[in-house]
Design a protein around this motif. Structure first.
Motif, mmCIF file in Angstrom:
data_model
loop_
_atom_site.group_PDB
_atom_site.id
_atom_site.type_symbol
_atom_site.label_atom_id
_atom_site.label_comp_id
_atom_site.label_asym_id
_atom_site.label_seq_id
_atom_site.Cartn_x
_atom_site.Cartn_y
_atom_site.Cartn_z
ATOM 1 N N ALA A 1 49.551 73.150 -37.256
ATOM 2 C CA ALA A 1 48.313 73.684 -37.832
ATOM 3 C C ALA A 1 48.543 75.044 -38.497
ATOM 4 C CB ALA A 1 47.241 73.786 -36.757
ATOM 5 N N LYS A 2 49.264 75.937 -37.814
ATOM 6 C CA LYS A 2 49.445 77.277 -38.405
ATOM 7 C C LYS A 2 50.716 77.351 -39.240
ATOM 8 C CE LYS A 2 51.830 80.018 -34.823
ATOM 9 N NZ LYS A 2 51.766 81.125 -33.886
ATOM 10 N N GLY A 3 51.512 76.269 -39.204
ATOM 11 C CA GLY A 3 52.740 76.258 -39.996
ATOM 12 C C GLY A 3 53.746 77.287 -39.514
ATOM 13 N N GLY A 4 53.774 77.501 -38.193
ATOM 14 C CA GLY A 4 54.718 78.466 -37.617
ATOM 15 C C GLY A 4 54.970 78.121 -36.157
ATOM 16 N N TYR A 5 55.861 78.881 -35.522
ATOM 17 C CA TYR A 5 56.171 78.622 -34.116
ATOM 18 C C TYR A 5 55.224 79.399 -33.199
ATOM 19 C CZ TYR A 5 60.486 76.309 -35.489
ATOM 20 O OH TYR A 5 61.397 75.434 -36.026
ATOM 21 N N ASP A 6 54.885 78.758 -32.065
ATOM 22 C CA ASP A 6 54.230 79.496 -30.978
ATOM 23 C C ASP A 6 55.324 79.922 -30.016
ATOM 24 O OD1 ASP A 6 51.665 79.143 -31.970
ATOM 25 O OD2 ASP A 6 51.438 77.188 -30.971
ATOM 26 N N HIS A 7 55.219 81.148 -29.504
ATOM 27 C CA HIS A 7 56.253 81.587 -28.568
ATOM 28 C C HIS A 7 55.660 81.885 -27.201
ATOM 29 C CE1 HIS A 7 55.053 85.841 -28.779
ATOM 30 N NE2 HIS A 7 54.870 85.640 -30.075
ATOM 31 N N GLY A 8 56.553 81.976 -26.207
ATOM 32 C CA GLY A 8 56.108 82.257 -24.843
ATOM 33 C C GLY A 8 55.727 83.721 -24.675
ATOM 34 N N PRO A 9 55.202 84.064 -23.476
ATOM 35 C CA PRO A 9 54.735 85.449 -23.241
ATOM 36 C C PRO A 9 55.887 86.455 -23.268
ATOM 37 C CG PRO A 9 54.654 84.151 -21.203
ATOM 38 C CD PRO A 9 55.002 83.197 -22.295
ATOM 39 N N ILE A 10 55.599 87.624 -23.833
ATOM 40 C CA ILE A 10 56.585 88.711 -23.922
ATOM 41 C C ILE A 10 56.381 89.651 -22.731
ATOM 42 C CG2 ILE A 10 57.272 90.709 -25.323
ATOM 43 C CD1 ILE A 10 56.363 89.069 -27.801
ATOM 44 N N ASP A 11 57.467 90.085 -22.147
ATOM 45 C CA ASP A 11 57.393 90.963 -20.974
ATOM 46 C C ASP A 11 57.164 92.411 -21.418
ATOM 47 O OD1 ASP A 11 57.710 92.454 -18.695
ATOM 48 O OD2 ASP A 11 59.650 91.590 -18.122
ATOM 49 N N TRP A 12 55.880 92.756 -21.580
ATOM 50 C CA TRP A 12 55.572 94.092 -22.110
ATOM 51 C C TRP A 12 55.874 95.205 -21.121
ATOM 52 C CZ3 TRP A 12 55.753 94.153 -26.943
ATOM 53 C CH2 TRP A 12 55.286 93.068 -27.706
ATOM 54 N N ASP A 13 55.905 94.857 -19.825
ATOM 55 C CA ASP A 13 56.287 95.900 -18.864
ATOM 56 C C ASP A 13 57.701 96.372 -19.156
ATOM 57 O OD1 ASP A 13 53.880 95.759 -17.654
ATOM 58 O OD2 ASP A 13 54.524 94.370 -16.073
#
Lengths: 327, 94
Positions: free
Chosen positions: A266-278
């Motif tokens: 749908a968005k024509g791109g990859y979805d990625h997993g959560p980033i560890d912002w800590d």
């Protein structure tokens, strides 16, 4: 890199609404702002912070790669790595010069780096453990930097935009030589391929963190976007980078270490997993595995070079006096 | 250390036949080191064959606040351009 350049930036400004409106009209008309032009204090401060931190990132970025110059596996690789590290030094100098046009001195910026007031890209606080890291840094870290820097060539501040044009011209070689290193390893023995995969595993997440916090958490973005210091949001650039990089990894048979990475039709791109912002904030604030070493190395270079700077100035003064006497 | 290392503006001639063009600045203690640093920083990829370095402090710049009075009047002086004058076609190229 520049997304992180804004960390700690303070865009607050106290000029009259008329002055700010007139300035904004120039920005909206895509006029470049040049050093002696009138500008809001917040604009100047934001740029000094961002360009300074960008310059520091280039200079500190010489350290993880410099670590491998003497151990490059062939003369070809060594010549390329030397040239790349020299380029990074040059990029730092273009940027310091751009920042100086805003009335901050080089020594002042150096002091701020050494005493921790100024930051540099979190990515350089990770260690370069194997030769494969040098390949992955060129491919991912320089790749991410290019993604960030191309829109900066159109930044509203003239000297910064001009410096970025030079940097971008030179940066493409960095990414290509890195990818070539990774590709060579990936097509080598199983051990070499494992080395490449290991390096990708360690550098992937830090690389996508280079784009800075998610848009919703990015405090300084709105004003910087309005002033056209920044042209795309952190998440937009991160998305572009991921979409460009995933097929490059697939082509050489390496796996991106993100089990949640999926193509979103749908968005024509990859979805990625959560980033560890800590982890991100820990590293930005100087708790990365190499943070102390990096600053120690910069301080040593600055302190050990002090007598050279003094001697050069003394010599210049002596020559000047001699010339005056002769006239 | 005392005193900052002075700033120099760097100009490069890309090739003979073109003028030197400003490319940026560098810090150096004297003109000899300034040339050396300019060569290392600004000509790593065949950008030119001649360098000028000028102490930044030696440059006098016009005031951007006066850009209007300095440069705008020329826009009205259209009679300074060849297309302002009507020459009959029969005369040919002039």
């Amino acid at each position: 890199m520049y997304s992180q350049g804004l960390i700690g930036a303070d865009g607050r400004t106290t000029e009259s609404p008329e002055f700010l409106e007139a300035f904004q009209r120039r920005i909206d008309a895509e006029e470049k702002i040049e050093p002696n032009d009138a500008m809001p204090e917040g604009y100047r401060r934001t740029l000094v912070r961002q360009i300074g931190q960008h310059a520091h990132s280039e200079i500190v970025g010489m350290l993880p790669e410099g670590n491998w110059i003497t151990r490059a596996p062939s003369l070809r690789r060594k010549a390329a790595l030397l040239a790349k590290v020299q380029d990074e030094g040059g990029h730092g100098l273009y940027l310091y010069a751009a920042a100086e046009t805003l009335g901050v001195s080089r020594d002042q910026m150096t002091e701020e780096l050494l005493d921790g007031r100024a930051k540099y890209s979190s990515i350089f606080n990770y260690p370069t453990l194997t030769w494969a890291d040098i390949g992955v840094i060129g491919w991912l870290v320089d790749g991410a930097a290019i993604m960030n820097q191309i829109p900066l060539c159109r930044c509203s501040y003239g000297p910064y935009a001009r410096a970025m044009i030079r940097v971008c011209k030179e940066e493409s070689f960095h990414q290509r030589q890195g990818y070539e290193i990774v590709m060579t390893l990936a097509r080598g023995t199983p051990e070499q391929k494992a080395m490449a995969q290991d390096a990708l595993n360690r550098w992937w997440w830090p690389s996508i963190m280079m784009f800075g916090p998610h848009d919703a958490d990015s405090q300084h973005s709105d004003q910087s976007m309005a002033w056209k210091i920044k042209r795309f949001s952190n998440d937009e650039l991160r998305q572009k980078f991921i979409d460009a990089t995933v097929p490059q990894a697939e082509f050489i048979g390496l796996t991106i270490p993100d089990p949640d990475l999926t193509w979103n039709e749908a968005k024509g791109g990859y979805d990625h997993g959560p980033i560890d912002w800590d982890e991100f904030w820990r590293v930005v604030k100087g708790h990365g595995p190499m943070a102390k070493d990096r600053i120690k190395a910069r301080r040593k270079a600055w302190d050990d070079g002090a007598w050279v700077r003094e001697a050069a100035l003394a010599h210049a003064e002596k020559r000047r006096a001699r010339k005056m006497a002769a006239e | 250390m005392s005193g900052e290392v002075p700033l120099w503006e760097v100009f490069i001639r890309p090739r003979n036949g073109l003028s030197h063009k400003h490319v940026g600045s560098i810090h150096a203690a004297d003109e000899v080191m300034a040339l050396q640093a300019a060569r290392d920083v600004y000509t790593r990829r065949g950008e030119g064959n001649s360098i000028w370095v000028v102490p930044s402090a030696a440059i006098t710049a016009s005031d951007p606040d006066q850009a209007g009075e300095n440069f705008e009047p020329t826009a009205e002086k259209i009679y300074r351009h060849p297309t302002f004058y009507d020459i009959p076609d029969e005369v040919g190229h002039m």
